[in-house]
Design an enzyme around this catalytic site. Structure first.
Site, short mmCIF file in Angstrom:
data_model
loop_
_atom_site.label_atom_id
_atom_site.label_comp_id
_atom_site.label_asym_id
_atom_site.label_seq_id
_atom_site.Cartn_x
_atom_site.Cartn_y
_atom_site.Cartn_z
N VAL A 128 -1.41 42.35 -10.89
CA VAL A 128 -2.57 41.49 -11.17
C VAL A 128 -3.41 42.07 -12.31
O VAL A 128 -3.58 41.44 -13.35
CB VAL A 128 -3.44 41.30 -9.91
CG1 VAL A 128 -4.68 40.45 -10.25
CG2 VAL A 128 -2.65 40.63 -8.80
N SER A 135 -11.39 43.21 -12.08
CA SER A 135 -11.90 42.42 -10.97
C SER A 135 -12.05 40.93 -11.29
O SER A 135 -12.21 40.12 -10.38
CB SER A 135 -13.26 42.97 -10.52
OG SER A 135 -13.13 44.28 -10.02
N ILE A 160 -0.51 49.11 -11.74
CA ILE A 160 0.35 48.39 -10.81
C ILE A 160 1.14 49.37 -9.95
O ILE A 160 2.04 50.07 -10.43
CB ILE A 160 1.31 47.45 -11.57
CG1 ILE A 160 0.51 46.57 -12.54
CG2 ILE A 160 2.12 46.62 -10.58
CD1 ILE A 160 -0.65 45.81 -11.92
N GLY A 344 -19.87 74.65 -0.40
CA GLY A 344 -20.39 75.52 -1.44
C GLY A 344 -19.40 75.73 -2.56
O GLY A 344 -18.71 74.81 -3.00
N GLY A 345 -19.29 76.96 -3.04
CA GLY A 345 -18.41 77.27 -4.16
C GLY A 345 -16.96 76.97 -3.89
O GLY A 345 -16.21 76.61 -4.82
N GLU A 368 -8.88 46.63 -5.57
CA GLU A 368 -9.05 45.39 -4.79
C GLU A 368 -10.46 44.82 -4.95
O GLU A 368 -11.04 44.28 -4.01
CB GLU A 368 -8.69 45.61 -3.33
CG GLU A 368 -7.20 45.87 -3.16
CD GLU A 368 -6.62 45.32 -1.88
OE1 GLU A 368 -7.09 44.26 -1.41
OE2 GLU A 368 -5.69 45.95 -1.36
N GLY A 369 -10.99 44.93 -6.16
CA GLY A 369 -12.31 44.42 -6.47
C GLY A 369 -13.35 45.51 -6.38
O GLY A 369 -13.66 45.99 -5.30
#
Length: 384
Positions: A128, A135, A160, A344-345, A368-369
């Site tokens: 997509v 988005s 993808i 901490g460190g 996913e947005g």
């Protein structure tokens, strides 16, 4: 400490949750550091997940799967992502997008493409996002033009999952140009990855979820038959929006798993430390960090499970999915931040589990947005 205790889980999903936990403890957690360091694709663990019946089994029994419900998938995701997000994502992505084909494809498509995924003979992916668009589902530029009994696809896809490894992908492309109906201009196609004109390469190494592989796909005169159109032309946006309602619940549960990992790791670390002649866990400031982590975790987990029930019953699904995705993933980032502070460190050492969780948690707030977009959906789709 059992942060993912099962009382919130429906009774019929608890046995599966226990199976997922046992698998995660045996196969995922012991190998997490190794796969993070190497950045290799965890083929052996994926195959073990298939053998255990925990991969691609949300596909229905009719097509060779086990028909896991959304609630089942939430139960699995919590356990897998607590063990390691990168490996867990690889297991999840093996069937990512195939649910769209199950819901909207025809019998011939399901027999040829869906069944091999459910039977763990193939893996798939969902194509997509693009290099310049993530988005905005109505802003994608990859096109598919009809030429006789074929569709000719040109463009690029980015981020993808399994774009290289998959046998086929569900690909989102622009098939119309109606300025007055921008949501009706997109369609979904089955695109085998060995199709001429399909070329994919792995995106350079990520800072997190390194055991999961994403690809940059280029499509040039990539031709697929008209029979590979899923559903009807122009319905792609709506099919994808429906699918993401389901997926965002699962992403929310990914955040719950990672938050649990951060709390577990932070609590273990402070219990073993001393400073100024006292146990670190005796300091009120430290206790408040843990208290805040637990507050956010329990709130988020309750919301994700409530939202899962709502989406499963198709009750204001977009609203509840956006709530769960946003709260679950942001709780993971918040708990990881607290965990880093308490370490901490040592928090900056790459071999520390807390540092992996901290980096991994940055990714689901985006995919996913992105969560800013989820807030738009929460506002616009809130029940009145």
């Amino acid at each position: 400490m059992d942060l993912l205790e099962p009382t919130i889980v429906p009774e019929d999903a608890r046995e599966l949750k226990a199976d997922a936990r046992a698998f995660a403890e045996e196969h995922i957690a012991p190998n997490a550091a190794e796969y993070y360091a190497s950045g290799e694709y965890p083929t052996e663990i994926l195959e073990a997940g298939m053998d255990a019946g925990l991969v691609a089994q949300d596909i229905g029994e009719e097509w060779g799967g086990r028909g896991f419900s959304l609630l089942d998938m939430v139960a699995i995701a919590e356990e897998f992502y607590k063990a390691d997000a990168g490996i867990a994502l690889t297991l999840q992505l093996a069937s990512f997008g195939a649910e769209i084909l199950e819901d909207h494809g025809n019998e011939e498509q399901k027999e040829e493409y869906l069944r091999p995924v459910a039977e763990n003979e193939q893996i798939t992916g969902l194509a997509v996002s693009e290099p310049e668009t993530g988005s905005d589902l109505a802003g994608m530029s990859t096109t598919a033009e009809k030429d006789g009994d074929e569709w000719v696809i040109d463009g690029e896809k980015y981020w993808i999952g399994n774009g290289v490894e998959a046998d086929w992908v569900t690909l989102y492309a622009k098939t119309g140009d109606d300025e007055n109906n921008r949501y009706g201009n997109y369609s979904l196609f089955i695109v085998p990855t060995d199709t001429d004109g399909y070329d994919a390469e792995h995106i350079p190494e990520k800072m997190a979820m390194r055991a999961s592989k994403q690809a940059h796909i280029t499509l040039e005169d990539c031709r697929v038959p008209d029979a590979n159109l899923i559903g009807v032309e122009g319905a792609g946006f709506y099919m994808l929006a429906e699918f993401f309602n389901y997926g965002r619940i699962v992403v929310g549960s990914q955040g719950i798993g990672m938050a649990a990992a951060a709390i577990e790791e932070a609590s273990s670390f402070i219990d073993d430390r001393e400073a100024f002649g006292r146990g670190v866990s005796e300091f009120q400031a430290v206790q408040h960090h843990i208290a805040n982590m637990r507050l956010e975790f329990e709130s988020a987990r309750a919301l994700v499970w409530r939202a899962a029930h709502k989406v499963e019953n198709n009750e204001d699904a977009g609203f509840w999915a956006a709530l769960a995705k946003t709260k679950g993933t942001e709780t993971a980032t918040e708990c990881a931040e607290h965990g880093m502070t308490l370490h901490g460190g040592r928090s900056v050492l790459t071999d520390r589990r807390i540092s992996r969780v901290f980096r991994d948690a940055r990714i689901p707030v985006i995919y996913e947005g992105a969560n800013d977009v989820q807030r738009n959906l929460i506002y616009s789709q809130a029940p009145q």
